[in-house]
Design a protein around this motif. Structure first.
Motif, PDB file in Angstrom:
ATOM      1  N   LYS A 141       1.059  -1.207  -0.393  1.00 16.51           N
ATOM      2  CA  LYS A 141       0.054   0.158  -0.267  1.00 16.51           C
ATOM      3  C   LYS A 141       0.437   1.243  -0.487  1.00 16.51           C
ATOM      4  O   LYS A 141       1.834   1.152   0.873  1.00 16.51           O
ATOM      5  CB  LYS A 141      -0.664   0.456   1.338  1.00 16.51           C
ATOM      6  CG  LYS A 141      -2.217   0.934   1.246  1.00 16.51           C
ATOM      7  CD  LYS A 141      -2.578   1.196   0.682  1.00 16.51           C
ATOM      8  CE  LYS A 141      -4.176   1.883   0.979  1.00 16.51           C
ATOM      9  NZ  LYS A 141      -3.674   4.036   0.622  1.00 16.51           N
ATOM     10  N   ASP A 159       0.768   5.794  -0.534  1.00 18.54           N
ATOM     11  CA  ASP A 159      -0.373   7.070  -1.202  1.00 18.54           C
ATOM     12  C   ASP A 159      -0.606   6.860  -2.673  1.00 18.54           C
ATOM     13  O   ASP A 159      -1.378   7.220  -3.226  1.00 18.54           O
ATOM     14  CB  ASP A 159       0.263   8.326  -0.422  1.00 18.54           C
ATOM     15  CG  ASP A 159       0.159   8.130   1.222  1.00 18.54           C
ATOM     16  OD1 ASP A 159      -0.549   8.048   1.983  1.00 18.54           O
ATOM     17  OD2 ASP A 159       2.054   8.039   2.032  1.00 18.54           O
ATOM     18  N   ASP A 188      -3.727   5.040  -2.846  1.00 23.43           N
ATOM     19  CA  ASP A 188      -5.128   6.645  -2.904  1.00 23.43           C
ATOM     20  C   ASP A 188      -5.506   6.841  -4.280  1.00 23.43           C
ATOM     21  O   ASP A 188      -6.412   7.200  -4.915  1.00 23.43           O
ATOM     22  CB  ASP A 188      -5.095   7.528  -1.692  1.00 23.43           C
ATOM     23  CG  ASP A 188      -4.562   6.873  -0.486  1.00 23.43           C
ATOM     24  OD1 ASP A 188      -5.303   5.843  -0.599  1.00 23.43           O
ATOM     25  OD2 ASP A 188      -3.952   7.160   0.294  1.00 23.43           O
ATOM     26  N   GLN A 189      -3.956   7.303  -4.976  1.00 22.83           N
ATOM     27  CA  GLN A 189      -4.034   8.220  -5.967  1.00 22.83           C
ATOM     28  C   GLN A 189      -3.440   7.537  -6.735  1.00 22.83           C
ATOM     29  O   GLN A 189      -1.585   7.158  -6.620  1.00 22.83           O
ATOM     30  CB  GLN A 189      -3.443  10.089  -5.717  1.00 22.83           C
ATOM     31  CG  GLN A 189      -4.144  10.102  -4.855  1.00 22.83           C
ATOM     32  CD  GLN A 189      -5.390  10.795  -5.284  1.00 22.83           C
ATOM     33  OE1 GLN A 189      -6.217  10.361  -6.390  1.00 22.83           O
ATOM     34  NE2 GLN A 189      -6.562  10.997  -3.804  1.00 22.83           N
ATOM     35  N   ASN A 199      -9.289   9.255  -9.166  1.00 24.65           N
ATOM     36  CA  ASN A 199      -7.786   9.041  -8.886  1.00 24.65           C
ATOM     37  C   ASN A 199      -6.666   8.561  -9.523  1.00 24.65           C
ATOM     38  O   ASN A 199      -5.863   8.056  -9.437  1.00 24.65           O
ATOM     39  CB  ASN A 199      -7.679   7.937  -7.485  1.00 24.65           C
ATOM     40  CG  ASN A 199      -7.941   7.012  -7.899  1.00 24.65           C
ATOM     41  OD1 ASN A 199      -8.457   5.764  -8.933  1.00 24.65           O
ATOM     42  ND2 ASN A 199      -7.506   5.527  -7.124  1.00 24.65           N
TER      43      ASN A 199
END
Length: 413
Positions: free
Chosen positions: A2, A4, A305-306, A377
């Motif tokens: 994971k 950002d 996330d993006q 995103n």
């Protein structure tokens, strides 16, 4: 895994975006398939050299004459000057030193002996304020014996229009005898590695000083120091005449060195750089990209996330053309381009080619479109965007740098 932010593409655009985000404390990964267009780097980053075929002096002022679909117009001309300043300082923080201003092009001498307008030039190279003058009258062009990627005759012919007396001389050195035995090994990068060792600089400088007696300037191929940034400076200190470095045929030693420098900056900031890997697919849900999977990591999924698509244009296979269609190969994103193959190109090679302006469609915030709808995103930056002909305009590096910073700003809002 994971993150950002995950950036797809490890060239100038992807690295710029990754560094900007990592400097703001974001946990970032870059997936890079390998060689990028920066390996063709000429020593300069262009912002805008021509508009409608006419050479421009002030790129910032001339951008208002670009079409509305051009990436600079879409970023917003009110943002461009700020972003050009930010781009320069980002490069300086990474360890690269440049000369140049966004509101006035300077000139560099090309390997064809032609003065070309540009924005930022590495301090290894020489910049000129005037297009039609050359500050020296007698030049010696030195090349390595057996090195075929530096076209000295083109340089000599190009300098004739400046009324320059140019002579070509070759340098032979024992350090290069081994790689000369195989012409495929006598390449820029292999020569540069020999100078990295440090034991070739002194001998070469002595030979250059001997061969340059009676001349005003020494012209050399830019093949000094692949990993050692100081080699070119050391050489200039040891040669008694001004030294003018010119690019050789790619792979570009300054380009590879610049990419290594930017990658090291990204990793120093905590970024993860996945070299030699390709994104195979993405999983979408409710208009968002949830995860990607890569060729080298099998069932391991990368979540963020993006996401930022900075995969390049046709050269980098960020866009693919077959006999009957254009497509974006990773996610199947919408392409801004004509599906009629006959409209892709002009039979006259030097005319403006339509395919150069093709790219991934985005909304006003540079979010990718898929089936006409924005992926919330997934942002797009660099040459994979459409709307410009970087080759004709002299705008490729500027588009890569500024759209990447703009995309990063959208994410950070």
């Amino acid at each position: 895994m994971k993150f950002d932010n995950i950036i797809i593409g490890g060239g100038l655009s992807g690295l710029t975006c990754g560094i900007k985000l990592a400097e703001q404390g974001k946990k970032c990964a870059i997936v890079s398939s390998g060689q990028s267009a920066i390996h063709f780097f000429s020593g300069s980053f262009d912002l805008l050299g021509k508009v409608n075929g006419e050479e421009v002096t002030n790129p910032l002022e001339s951008m208002k004459f670009l079409p509305q679909q051009h990436p600079y117009q879409r970023v917003g001309l009110e943002n461009i000057e700020r972003l050009t300043d930010e781009a320069l300082h980002l490069l300086i923080r990474a360890g690269l030193s440049f000369t140049g201003k966004a509101d006035r092009n300077h000139y560099t001498l090309t390997p064809m002996g032609v003065m070309k307008p540009t924005w930022l030039t590495l301090n290894d190279f020489t910049s000129f304020d005037q297009k039609d003058s050359f500050p020296w009258k007698k030049a010696v062009i030195l090349n390595f014996s057996g090195f075929l990627d530096f076209h000295t005759l083109f340089i000599k012919d190009g300098l004739k229009k400046f009324d320059i007396n140019a002579q070509i001389k070759n340098v032979s050195m024992k350090q290069f005898e081994a790689i000369r035995k195989n012409p495929s090994e006598m390449r820029s990068t292999n020569i540069a590695k020999e100078f990295d060792k440090g034991n070739a600089i002194e001998e070469f400088a002595q030979k250059a000083n001997l061969l340059s007696e009676g001349f005003d300037v020494v012209i050399l191929p830019a093949v000094f120091g692949l990993f050692n940034k100081s080699v070119a400076d050391q050489l200039k200190e040891k040669i008694n005449k001004p030294v003018l470095l010119l690019p050789a045929i790619p792979p570009s030693v300054p380009g590879i060195r610049s990419q290594i420098t930017l990658r090291e900056r990204f990793q120093e900031l905590g970024g993860t750089y996945l070299l030699g890997d390709n994104v195979e697919e993405g999983i979408f849900e409710d208009g968002r990209l949830l995860e990607i999977r890569t060729n080298n990591h099998g069932d391991i999924k990368f979540e963020a996330d993006q996401f930022i698509l900075a995969s390049g244009s046709f050269y980098s296979k960020g866009i693919v053309a077959t006999h009957d269609k254009l497509y974006e190969p990773i996610f199947g994103l919408d392409i801004d381009g004509d599906n009629n193959r006959e409209e892709w190109f002009d039979e006259k090679f030097f005319n403006d080619q339509a395919f150069m302006r093709y790219g991934v469609k985005t909304d006003e915030n540079f979010r990718a479109l898929m089936n006409g709808e924005p992926v919330q995103n997934l942002f797009v930056a660099g040459s994979v965007l459409g709307g410009a002909n970087p080759l004709k305009e002299g705008s490729g590096a500027g588009i890569s740098l500024l759209t990447s910073l703009h995309a990063a700003e959208q994410i950070l809002k």
